[in-house]
Structures are given as C-alpha cells and as structure tokens.
Design an enzyme around this catalytic site. Structure first.
Site, PDB file in Angstrom:
ATOM      1  N   GLU A  85       0.834  -1.201   0.000  1.00 44.48           N
ATOM      2  CA  GLU A  85       0.000   0.000   0.000  1.00 44.48           C
ATOM      3  C   GLU A  85       0.876   1.260   0.000  1.00 44.48           C
ATOM      4  OE1 GLU A  85      -4.186  -0.958   1.966  1.00 44.48           O
ATOM      5  OE2 GLU A  85      -2.596  -0.887   3.464  1.00 44.48           O
ATOM      6  N   CYS A  99     -11.250   2.443   5.897  1.00 42.69           N
ATOM      7  CA  CYS A  99     -10.579   3.670   6.321  1.00 42.69           C
ATOM      8  C   CYS A  99     -10.835   4.825   5.364  1.00 42.69           C
ATOM      9  CB  CYS A  99      -9.083   3.425   6.489  1.00 42.69           C
ATOM     10  SG  CYS A  99      -8.281   2.729   5.025  1.00 42.69           S
TER      11      CYS A  99
END
Length: 638
Positions: A316, A400
């Site tokens: 990520e 998120c």
C-alpha cells in the site's frame, strides 16, 4: 514574517456551488449511510464488548492479523466526520448516534484508562504486546481526533475526558523513564492527533509525548519492534516480519536521518504531518529540513499527476523512483487525504505557495475521486487507467478511506485561508465567507467565484473600521497571466513572492479585490524515467486533471484514441453533465479494430479521424461502466 494559522472550519461558510454541493451530499447521504454500514458490519456492536465475543467477521491472515483490530479507528473517524458535518447543520439524530457511541466507549474503558475494544473484548492479556502490527496507538489517535472535533463543534467534553484518561494511561506506560517502554505505534497517527489536542488545550504534556514519539521512532539498537517481538514470542522466535523490513513503517532509521520516502504511503504522510507540526511548534530546524528533503523526494520521483501516492498494492505504498504504473496504480484515497494534511502543515512553516499547489491538486483530484457523486460509493485505490473492470464499492473490509474522504469534505473550509494578527492569506478559491479579527478590527471577507470551473474571482473586504493589514492572494503555480485589481485599480502581479501576491493598504468597507486566473487547457508530460507514460500526454485545466471515459468516447475502449501533439484543446461548459462542468475536446485519431483479424501482423492498424472528450478525473466511474485513462497516447507528426 507573521505566523499564519488556518482559520478553523466552523468559521468558514461554503457558498460556492462546487463545495456546497459536495458538502450537502456528505451531510445528507454519506454520514448517515456510513453509520448504517458501521452497524451492518458489527463495528458499532464491537464497542459494547459482547461476551462471549462473536466469531470474527474477517478471519485472520496467515500472519495472524485481522482488520478488526482497527475497528475503533473507523468509529473515531466517523465521529470526526459527523462532528464536522454538525458544524454546518445541526442534526439531532446524528448527535444522538454520536452520543450512543460515546456511551459504549465510556462503559468499555478499563479502570486504568485503557481503551481498545479489540483487546478489552478479545485479548485483554495481550495489550501493548504488538505495537508493530495491531494499531493500538493508531486507534487511540483517531478516537482522539473524533473527540477533539466533537468538542470543537458542540462544547461537550465527555468524549474528550474519556480520551484524556486513556492518554494518561499511555503516558505512564511509554517513555524513557524508569519502568516505561520505549515504544511507538507501527501505524503513525496518534502523533498528529496529539498536536491537535495540544493546540486545543495548551497542555504541554501532549506536545511532549508527540515529541517523544517522533524522536524515538527508528532508534536502535535494539529496534523496539525487535525487542517487543522477543518479549511476545521468545528469544528463539524466527517469525519474520510480514513486510520484511522496517521501511514499511518508516522506522528503519531516526526521522531526521530519513531522506527517501519509503513504505506504507498513509503511514508516511501521517508521520510527516506530525513532523511538520513539531518543526513549527518547537522551531526545530533539523526536523524542518527533514520534512523539506522528504517533500522534494515525493514531488520529484513518487507522486502521480493526480496527487495519488503509492503504486503498489503489496505494501500500500512506495517502491522505487519513477515507478508510477497507471492501470495498477494503488494511489489509496487515504494517502491523498493525508498528503493534504502534510501540505497544509508545510504551507504554514513558510507560507510558500508550492505547498498550496499540491494541497489543491490532491484536494480536487487524488482525494475527491474517492467519493462518488451520490455520496455512498467509494474508491480505495485510484488507478489512472482502467479497462472498465473497477467499479466503486459501497463498503470495504478496511473502510478507512470512506470516513477519511467524508471528514475531508466536511472540514474543507479550514484549508481555504489563514490569518495572522496583521493579515489574511487566501490559499484556495471556490466561494466562501468568514468574519475575522485582523489588525484590531472585525473584518468580513467574502470570496465569490465558480472555481474550479472559472478563475474569475472577487473578494469583498469589509472591515468594521478602516484598518491597515495584508491580504495575500495565492497565484497558483499552474497560472500564467494572472491579473489583479483593487476597486478597479490594477495591481502588478509580478511582485508576487513564493506564490502569493501581497496587497498592503488601508482597507475600508466596500473594497473589492478582483483576481483573474486564466485557465487554458494544457498538456503535461512525464519525466522520461516514468516509462509507463512515455509517448503519452495528460490534460489539465486549472487545478483539475482530466481523463477520458468510454461513455463520452463511443466506439470502444478509450485506449484506441491518440491525441495529435498540435491538436487544439477546447474547453466547453456542459450544463447537461453533473449539474454543470467544463469538459475538454480535441480532434483525435482512433485505431480501427474491426479490420484487424489477426493477433499480430506486419501492417499497422488503420487510423480514422475522431473526436476526444475528457472530463475531470474526480468524476470518473459515476455513470455506466467502461474504460478510462488519464495518460493519452500522443500522435507526433513526421
């Protein structure tokens, strides 16, 4: 130079159509729908510490990790976004939902102040044993940001009191004193939350602990996470770190020694945000220099043209310089939101317009693309090219980004302008109004524009009594030929310094500033090191990056199109699209697929005249499913 500080979001009224529409959507649809999803997925119930705990919604990975360990953070971010929304429009139903979550958190809190619902409900004996992976301080940081926002809007401090009790527990547990652990979280976040609390309360202990966390990160030997693993698993443990090294969490070396941006993109941006906060508050020149070096590394080698960050889904985050693939771009929404946080802090270190340029770029492109027009669908990753497969989702196993983009939109007013004792600085435009105390008098300011569609801007300056102060106007780095005037009197824009034109004068009621920022469409070319974009061109107008979508370019996938280098780019206002936007069109060519029967042949495909239509990137995937691309193959005449 006077120190400028952002004008708080509750004091800025959004009046322009662009942000007002986005805000209304977040208030009416996004915040309520997110609460429903938090309920559907069991996240709200987890705050009640059900006994026995229910089976995991998301099973552990092979390394033992489950995303449920950071469910507390999702609640914290939702409370923060919902609180920002309340500042614009009070909603008793939303307030009651926030209060219900606070009730559960208050009941869950341990007698010693500890508050993490994963550990309290499932593994109470393992608290503080795995900061590397399990996000305890990260969760605390997001809960703290929610508590600060709710207090700022409502004046109610029950949630803030809960979090301050938790912080006292953390302060007693971690530090350099006798019996304390010299730990810090694997996922940075609490550091910037502590700075918010410090600015709110003025209590030095919060600043001191944020300073400790920044200073301790990456210190070795021993590395804290190695020591922690030995305590957790024994000295004979050979359990490898799932990400192989500590660059993933930016803990590979002390922060002042870091000169390359590495690892998980969101973690990095949160860390650098806190570093910039501390550099400003402490006057720490070494920390400021580290921020500047890291900023330059991102800008010169690692940022997508949309202000997306992180090409790799594996970590990520970041890989190597100029690695910016388009179709597989990760470019997590959270990373662009966090880049906005960092850019704003860097901006207030020096009031340099280059930081505002990136703040704006990320705001309108990399971050806003993460939220659909209907306010209830999202992108976690934001590719710059698509074969038509990716679609927006209603929720995610790791949600998120959903609350990150909603809290950004609901608090967007805080990014528009900053004030000092003797001046005000405009960073963004788009239609806002506010009242400020400047130079000893109340000043009403109203900026009127249809930005980002037009650069025709008017600012009404109305002090209660005549007063001398500065009005600083950002002249974006993309703008050429900007003009300005006050009450019709031309002001030379060549005197702008570091991206800001400073107007110094005795201001009186009725004064009007006119600022015109021409917005011709332009072509952008990537550094030759970005091999994925060789022979391609991106289109931009003002702060907006554009893309081609199949729905606007019928005849097949948009990848068949080529844009001649010298084709005229035309901006066209389209009232029939998305309640009114500006599109770009150009004469182009199209590869003909139907006559190409073989997989390979010696003759090239025929090209036919075509017309290319581009829309702002943040709007893609809001209509029918189809292909998309930002970087368009360019046809160069022989």
């Amino acid at each position: 130079m006077p120190r400028y500080a952002p004008v708080p979001f509750p004091e800025v009224k959004l009046e322009g159509q662009f942000w007002h529409e986005r805000l209304d959507t977040v208030l009416a649809r996004t915040v309520p729908s997110q609460h429903r999803k938090l309920g559907e997925y069991g996240i709200l119930d987890s705050l009640k510490l059900p006994n026995p705990p229910p089976p995991l919604r998301f099973p552990r990975h092979a390394n033992g990790f489950t995303v449920q360990v950071f469910w507390d953070s999702d609640v914290g971010k939702w409370i923060e976004a919902a609180s920002y929304a309340l500042a614009h429009r009070r909603d008793i139903d939303i307030e009651n939902k926030i209060e219900a979550a606070i009730d559960d958190l208050e009941k869950a809190q341990a007698p010693d102040g500890y508050l993490n619902c994963w550990y309290l409900g499932r593994e109470p004996e393992k608290r503080w044993t795995n900061l590397r992976d399990n996000h305890e301080m990260y969760n605390a940081g997001h809960l703290l940001e929610g508590a600060v926002a709710y207090f700022q809007v409502t004046g109610r401090r029950r949630f803030l009191d809960i979090m301050e009790r938790y912080l006292d527990h953390i302060y007693a547990t971690f530090g350099t004193g006798p019996g304390q652990r010299r730990g810090y979280d694997g996922h940075e976040e609490i550091e910037l939350a502590l700075m918010k609390l410090y600015y709110l309360t003025g209590e030095r202990k919060h600043l001191d602990f944020a300073t400790y966390l920044i200073n301790e990160r990456g210190q070795q030997p021993p590395h804290y996470f190695d020591w922690e693993r030995e305590q957790r698993e024994g000295s004979e443990s050979k359990q490898p770190y799932v990400f192989a090294n500590y660059e993933y969490s930016q803990s590979h070396k002390p922060v002042r020694e870091q000169n390359k941006v590495v690892g998980h993109a969101v973690r990095a941006m949160y860390l650098y945000t806190a570093m910039a906060d501390l550099a400003a508050e402490l006057g720490d020149a070494a920390l400021k220099r580290a921020c500047e070096v890291l900023w330059d590394d991102v800008m010169k080698t690692k940022m997508y043209v949309t202000a997306g960050l992180g090409p790799s889904a594996h970590n990520e985050g970041f890989t190597h310089d100029y690695d910016l693939p388009n179709q597989t771009a990760y470019a997590e929404t959270c990373a662009s939101v966090a880049l906005i946080f960092w850019a704003q802090r860097m901006l207030h270190l020096d009031l340099d317009g280059k930081y505002a340029d990136i703040l704006e770029l990320a705001m309108f492109n990399g971050a806003l693309s993460g939220l659909s027009r209907d306010g209830e669908h999202y992108f976690y990753a934001n590719p710059l090219e698509s074969d038509g497969t990716p679609t927006r989702w209603e929720w995610h196993t790791c949600p998120c980004c959903t609350m990150n983009v909603s809290r950004l939109v609901a608090s967007v007013g805080q990014y528009f302008l900053s004030s000092a004792e003797d001046g005000v600085a405009f960073h963004l435009y788009g239609g806002i109004a506010t009242d400020l105390e400047i130079a000893g008098t109340k000043v009403s300011l109203r900026e009127v524009s249809t930005y980002p569609w037009s650069g025709d801007i008017r600012i009404h300056v109305d002090p209660e009594t005549p007063a001398a102060f500065d009005v600083k106007l950002r002249i974006p780095g993309w703008s050429n030929g900007a003009t300005a005037s006050v009450n019709g009197e031309t002001i030379p824009t060549g005197s702008a310094e570091r991206g800001y034109l400073t107007l110094r004068r005795q201001w009186q009621k009725g004064d009007v500033i006119a600022l015109d920022l021409p917005m011709p469409p332009v072509r952008l070319y990537a550094h030759p090191g970005v091999i994925m974009d060789a022979g391609r061109v991106a289109l931009k107008r003002g702060p907006l990056v554009y893309c081609l979508e199949e729905v606007d370019n019928p005849g097949g996938r948009v990848q068949r199109l080529k844009l001649p280098r010298h084709a005229l780019l035309k901006a066209e206002t389209r009232s029939d699209l998305f309640d009114g936007i500006v599109t770009l069109t150009a004469e182009a060519t199209s590869l003909e697929e139907s006559e190409f029967a073989e997989l390979y042949r010696t003759a090239p495909p025929r090209e036919a005249p075509s017309t290319l239509t581009a829309i702002p990137y943040f709007l893609w995937a809001n209509r029918e499913q189809g292909s998309m691309m930002v970087w368009v193959p360019e046809a160069v005449a022989n």
